[in-house]
Design a protein around this motif. Structure first.
Motif, PDB file in Angstrom:
ATOM      1  N   VAL A  77       0.845  -1.190   0.000  1.00  0.00           N
ATOM      2  CA  VAL A  77       0.000   0.000   0.000  1.00  0.00           C
ATOM      3  C   VAL A  77       0.887   1.249   0.000  1.00  0.00           C
ATOM      4  O   VAL A  77       1.729   1.415   0.878  1.00  0.00           O
ATOM      5  CB  VAL A  77      -0.937   0.032   1.220  1.00  0.00           C
ATOM      6  CG1 VAL A  77      -1.871   1.248   1.144  1.00  0.00           C
ATOM      7  CG2 VAL A  77      -1.758  -1.256   1.309  1.00  0.00           C
ATOM      8  N   LEU A  78       0.664   2.107  -0.986  1.00  0.00           N
ATOM      9  CA  LEU A  78       1.358   3.395  -1.037  1.00  0.00           C
ATOM     10  C   LEU A  78       0.533   4.402  -0.232  1.00  0.00           C
ATOM     11  O   LEU A  78      -0.589   4.736  -0.594  1.00  0.00           O
ATOM     12  CB  LEU A  78       1.492   3.854  -2.490  1.00  0.00           C
ATOM     13  CG  LEU A  78       2.200   5.197  -2.728  1.00  0.00           C
ATOM     14  CD1 LEU A  78       3.632   5.165  -2.194  1.00  0.00           C
ATOM     15  CD2 LEU A  78       2.178   5.551  -4.210  1.00  0.00           C
ATOM     16  N   LEU A  79       1.104   4.860   0.884  1.00  0.00           N
ATOM     17  CA  LEU A  79       0.382   5.745   1.801  1.00  0.00           C
ATOM     18  C   LEU A  79       0.658   7.228   1.544  1.00  0.00           C
ATOM     19  O   LEU A  79      -0.184   8.083   1.802  1.00  0.00           O
ATOM     20  CB  LEU A  79       0.741   5.405   3.249  1.00  0.00           C
ATOM     21  CG  LEU A  79       0.316   4.012   3.732  1.00  0.00           C
ATOM     22  CD1 LEU A  79       0.819   3.767   5.150  1.00  0.00           C
ATOM     23  CD2 LEU A  79      -1.203   3.847   3.681  1.00  0.00           C
ATOM     24  N   LYS A  80       1.851   7.537   1.053  1.00  0.00           N
ATOM     25  CA  LYS A  80       2.198   8.927   0.766  1.00  0.00           C
ATOM     26  C   LYS A  80       3.177   8.953  -0.391  1.00  0.00           C
ATOM     27  O   LYS A  80       4.054   8.087  -0.490  1.00  0.00           O
ATOM     28  CB  LYS A  80       2.818   9.593   1.998  1.00  0.00           C
ATOM     29  CG  LYS A  80       3.185  11.069   1.798  1.00  0.00           C
ATOM     30  CD  LYS A  80       3.763  11.692   3.068  1.00  0.00           C
ATOM     31  CE  LYS A  80       4.116  13.158   2.833  1.00  0.00           C
ATOM     32  NZ  LYS A  80       4.645  13.813   4.046  1.00  0.00           N
ATOM     33  N   ASN A  81       3.025   9.962  -1.270  1.00  0.00           N
ATOM     34  CA  ASN A  81       3.947  10.090  -2.396  1.00  0.00           C
ATOM     35  C   ASN A  81       4.033  11.557  -2.800  1.00  0.00           C
ATOM     36  O   ASN A  81       3.558  11.974  -3.851  1.00  0.00           O
ATOM     37  CB  ASN A  81       3.486   9.232  -3.580  1.00  0.00           C
ATOM     38  CG  ASN A  81       4.556   9.113  -4.650  1.00  0.00           C
ATOM     39  OD1 ASN A  81       5.732   9.335  -4.395  1.00  0.00           O
ATOM     40  ND2 ASN A  81       4.129   8.766  -5.863  1.00  0.00           N
ATOM     41  N   GLU A  82       4.654  12.351  -1.947  1.00  0.00           N
ATOM     42  CA  GLU A  82       4.726  13.804  -2.152  1.00  0.00           C
ATOM     43  C   GLU A  82       5.643  14.138  -3.327  1.00  0.00           C
ATOM     44  O   GLU A  82       6.778  13.662  -3.406  1.00  0.00           O
ATOM     45  CB  GLU A  82       5.252  14.466  -0.877  1.00  0.00           C
ATOM     46  CG  GLU A  82       5.305  15.984  -0.937  1.00  0.00           C
ATOM     47  CD  GLU A  82       5.854  16.583   0.341  1.00  0.00           C
ATOM     48  OE1 GLU A  82       6.550  17.610   0.276  1.00  0.00           O
ATOM     49  OE2 GLU A  82       5.592  16.000   1.430  1.00  0.00           O
ATOM     50  N   GLY A  83       5.109  14.950  -4.226  1.00  0.00           N
ATOM     51  CA  GLY A  83       5.909  15.391  -5.362  1.00  0.00           C
ATOM     52  C   GLY A  83       6.260  14.301  -6.343  1.00  0.00           C
ATOM     53  O   GLY A  83       7.168  14.462  -7.168  1.00  0.00           O
ATOM     54  N   GLY A  84       5.568  13.168  -6.270  1.00  0.00           N
ATOM     55  CA  GLY A  84       5.855  12.068  -7.186  1.00  0.00           C
ATOM     56  C   GLY A  84       7.252  11.519  -7.047  1.00  0.00           C
ATOM     57  O   GLY A  84       7.881  11.104  -8.032  1.00  0.00           O
ATOM     58  N   VAL A  85       7.779  11.472  -5.807  1.00  0.00           N
ATOM     59  CA  VAL A  85       9.122  10.947  -5.590  1.00  0.00           C
ATOM     60  C   VAL A  85       9.226   9.480  -6.009  1.00  0.00           C
ATOM     61  O   VAL A  85      10.296   9.003  -6.396  1.00  0.00           O
ATOM     62  CB  VAL A  85       9.556  11.145  -4.120  1.00  0.00           C
ATOM     63  CG1 VAL A  85       8.732  10.285  -3.185  1.00  0.00           C
ATOM     64  CG2 VAL A  85      11.042  10.870  -3.958  1.00  0.00           C
ATOM     65  N   LEU A  86       8.105   8.787  -5.945  1.00  0.00           N
ATOM     66  CA  LEU A  86       8.029   7.412  -6.447  1.00  0.00           C
ATOM     67  C   LEU A  86       7.199   7.402  -7.725  1.00  0.00           C
ATOM     68  O   LEU A  86       6.256   8.184  -7.860  1.00  0.00           O
ATOM     69  CB  LEU A  86       7.386   6.491  -5.406  1.00  0.00           C
ATOM     70  CG  LEU A  86       8.186   6.245  -4.135  1.00  0.00           C
ATOM     71  CD1 LEU A  86       7.387   5.388  -3.167  1.00  0.00           C
ATOM     72  CD2 LEU A  86       9.535   5.591  -4.444  1.00  0.00           C
ATOM     73  N   PRO A  87       7.528   6.541  -8.684  1.00  0.00           N
ATOM     74  CA  PRO A  87       8.588   5.532  -8.618  1.00  0.00           C
ATOM     75  C   PRO A  87       9.979   6.128  -8.774  1.00  0.00           C
ATOM     76  O   PRO A  87      10.158   7.185  -9.380  1.00  0.00           O
ATOM     77  CB  PRO A  87       8.252   4.607  -9.795  1.00  0.00           C
ATOM     78  CG  PRO A  87       7.516   5.468 -10.756  1.00  0.00           C
ATOM     79  CD  PRO A  87       6.728   6.439  -9.923  1.00  0.00           C
TER      80      PRO A  87
END
Length: 737
Positions: A366-376
């Protein structure tokens, strides 16, 4: 109206992992048909034979009081002698829901570890869970076992429960459907599966002395409904009763649970086996227990010569003994144990099974946070710091009777209890699937360096000179012990804070058995919940981090902001029960009252809806590398459909969640349907669901009642964020199971 309607995904839904023709067959067993044959066999049994299959030992060297282990037994959880004259096979039993367990290496073999059940549930994918069940059932059969002690379906009433990782979710529909799928998979191998632990088994602290108080209606609308759906959909040949007490009686000695609810209300025809060391007396037979398991752990062997004497002197006891045999034989015949024997030494396709475990892990992340699209992450990254969690060696596993280990045993093993017979069962162990090695494989041009994190300054310095820092944070859980709170142990919160201060591109990977607090959440760029990810967890995680796999997991449990939001902010018994694998008190008390009427059937997200508190992350929450839109639901009677469109640039999977939000003017929050769907960019698909009427009803006065009035439904990206409501008028209805 048909009350036995199940919320399910449309048959046309496409799942990420393909299912073979053999796996797709309906292998649900027929207990009713097998019962007729069982009746005929019971009629042929001598008095002596009637106490052969009603009890068994734990054939484990050093596993408690010494017993003689028969030559045809296999080292594992249990052995029950057969009756050669009647063609009744011996029962060879193994733990548990996540694979064929390791028993501290005593058998000298290994098995494929599925991710934890809560990780499996995060996939919201019954077809995938069935594949996992079929895989572990196949390995059990290949090793000579014909009973797998699987099917954990207890609801997550308290996220501190040490067995949270072994159970699916906090919701009765999601848990019941997934448990049923897992059981069907196991039993497709002609292996009996249990469903456990019946019932209301919500904590490990003082687990034999927890005395649950709950109104019958609240129990039927929550924990019991999860079992009921799991039994109806999976048809497990056996039910395992629990350690805890319910309304003053041990669960394995509860006339209300075993006779009135399970056998009379639900008409269950299989057999009830005890948990190991959970039988207080011979009276349990009258109160509905059919089989005494691991008998050397109980005060006495009650279902051998003792029950034979009772049966010889009393017709009621004689009839009960016949029924016990009838139920056990029904399970044996329904699963085909006599027609399809399982000798040890069967072939196992280890590579194929590893891929099943990897698919389950990928869909459960589960992806819970992804600020600024740091992932992938970009494969062109020049330097990556990998910090904490023994990530250079492996991925964390939950401990206790569900502990599975692959070839070579654990990559890392930390003793928790230094001595005693249970020390091996509660060690902190890591599967041999290195996230660091998998990250290196994904970014071969990067410099990937590791720090364990014991010295925070050293870890922060490595992070400061790296482009990206990935911190692995662990929360170890085990059967027998609850966690005292939801914090990350060993100063990991401080480690994350320091790394985030040193590197603005800090990603936290959580390897946890359940929810944890995140005081550092606002200071990191991304948070990934990987759970206990099983035999190929490192590879699955790297696939998500670098975008080969688009994260699609959705939380099956709410993440509280802190313990004050829970119905019981302080864990019952934590003030006087010393941690003990057997659940025995050390404070001189023998009863631990626990009031489940505080929340009743409003567990997890239902509790937050009732109290108005906002969790850290709500039930059903999860992010993706693409975007989706879900149209307003179309609801007609007990049928519903929702059209989903992938509006982003990547292929991905979305999970439709349909909630009841009000009923006859009363605010409610109940998941009544769900469906996972895979979509290419720009593609749309309609997800059809059938609503189980019990999810709209109240259980009272011995039956289900749907009050007349307006019923409002809404689709949500999770239990907190809901779209426009649709209102449907319902007539009043009442029925009994």
């Amino acid at each position: 109206m048909n009350p036995r309607l199940f919320a399910c995904t449309a048959l046309a839904l496409a799942f990420a992992a393909p299912i073979s023709a053999a796996e797709s067959q309906d292998n649900t067993i027929d207990l009713a048909a097998a019962q007729k044959r069982a009746d005929a066999t019971v009629a042929q049994m001598s008095a002596q034979e009637k106490t052969v299959i009603t009890h068994g030992i734990m054939p484990l060297p050093g596993g408690g009081p010494k017993v003689d282990i028969p030559k045809d037994a296999i080292i594992g959880a249990g052995y029950v002698a057969g009756i050669e004259r009647l063609g009744i096979p011996a029962l060879r039993e193994t733990d548990a829901s996540l694979g064929v367990t390791w028993v501290s290496g005593a058998r000298g073999d290994w098995a494929t570890a599925l991710p934890s059940a809560v990780s499996q549930a995060a996939s919201w994918n019954p077809a995938l869970i069935r594949r996992g069940g079929a895989m572990i059932g196949a390995e059990a059969r290949a090793k000579g076992f014909n009973v797998l002690l699987a099917g954990g379906v207890n609801l997550a009433r308290d996220p501190r429960n040490g067995r949270t990782f072994e159970y699916f979710s906090e919701d009765p529909l999601l848990s019941g459907v997934l448990a049923g799928a897992a059981i069907r998979g196991v039993q497709s191998n002609h292996v009996i599966s249990t469903i456990k632990h019946f019932a209301l088994n919500g904590q490990e602290t003082g687990r034999k002395y927890v005395d649950v108080k709950i109104a019958p209606g609240a129990a039927h609308e929550s924990d019991l409904l999860a079992f009921q759906i799991g039994i109806e959909q999976g048809q497990p040949a056996s039910v395992m009763c629990a350690y805890n007490r319910v309304h003053g009686a041990q669960a394995c000695d509860s006339d209300w649970l075993l006779n009135k609810v399970l056998k009379q209300e639900w008409g269950y025809k299989g057999f009830v086996m005890s948990d190991w060391g959970a039988v207080p007396s011979i009276q349990t037979a009258i109160n509905g227990l059919d089989h005494q398991s691991g008998e050397q752990l109980d005060p006495g062997v009650f279902f051998g010569s003792q029950i034979a004497g009772k049966a010889a002197a009393d017709k009621a006891w004689s009839a009960r003994l016949d029924d016990m045999n009838r139920r056990i034989l029904t399970a044996i015949y329904a699963a085909g144990l006599d027609k399809y024997p399982a000798p040890p030494g069967g072939a196992i396709d280890w590579d194929a099974h590893a891929l099943v475990a990897e698919d389950v892990a990928k869909q459960g992340i589960v992806l819970l946070k992804n600020e600024g699209g740091v992932l992938p992450l970009a494969r062109t990254a020049k330097s990556i710091a990998v910090i904490g969690g023994y990530a250079d060696g492996g991925v964390l596993s939950g401990a206790g009777s569900s502990q599975v280990m692959g070839k070579g045993g654990p990559a890392v093993k930390l003793p928790v209890a230094g001595s005693g017979i249970w020390a091996g069962f509660i060690s902190e162990s890591y599967h041999r699937s290195s996230p660091m090695a998998a990250i290196k494989a994904q970014a071969p041009g990067a410099t990937v360096l590791y720090r364990q994190g014991q010295y925070i300054k050293d870890a922060a310095e490595l992070a400061a000179r790296s482009e990206v820092a990935v911190v692995f944070a662990t929360q170890w859980m085990t059967e027998g012990l609850d966690v005292p709170d939801l914090s990350l142990p060993r100063g990991q919160d401080a480690l994350i804070e320091a790394v985030a201060a040193a590197n603005p591109n800090t990603i936290v990977v959580l390897e946890t058995g359940g929810p944890v607090k995140m005081p550092w959440l606002g200071k990191v760029k991304a948070v990934v919940e990987a759970w206990y990810s099983g035999a190929r967890g490192g590879e699955a995680l790297a696939s998500v981090l670098f975008g080969d796999t688009n994260p699609s997991g959705r939380l099956p449990v709410s993440f509280p902001a802190d313990e004050s939001q829970l119905p019981r902010p302080r864990l019952d018994g934590s003030d006087w029960v010393e941690p003990d694998f057997g659940g025995n008190p050390k404070g001189g008390k023998d009863n631990l009252p626990t009031d489940y009427d505080i929340e009743g059937s409003d567990i997890g997200y239902r509790w937050y809806a009732r109290t108005g508190a906002k969790p850290l992350f709500p039930f059903g929450y999860g992010l993706s590398y693409t975007t989706f839109t879900q149209e307003k639901p179309a609801v007609k009677g007990l049928s519903a459909s929702v059209t989903v469109t992938n509006t982003g640039q990547r292929a991905g999977a979305d999970v439709v969640q349909l909630y009841l939000i009000s009923r006859a003017g009363e605010n409610k929050r109940r998941l009544v349907g769900f469906g996972r769907v895979e979509l290419a960019p720009g593609a749309s698909r309609k997800v059809a669901m059938t609503i189980d009427a019990r999810l709209l009803a109240d259980w009272k006065d011995g039956g289900w009642t749907v009050p007349a009035g307006d019923y409002a439904f809404a689709v949500g990206s999770d239990a907190e964020h809901l779209g426009a409501a649709v209102s449907v008028k319902m007539k009043s209805r009442r029925w009994k199971d």
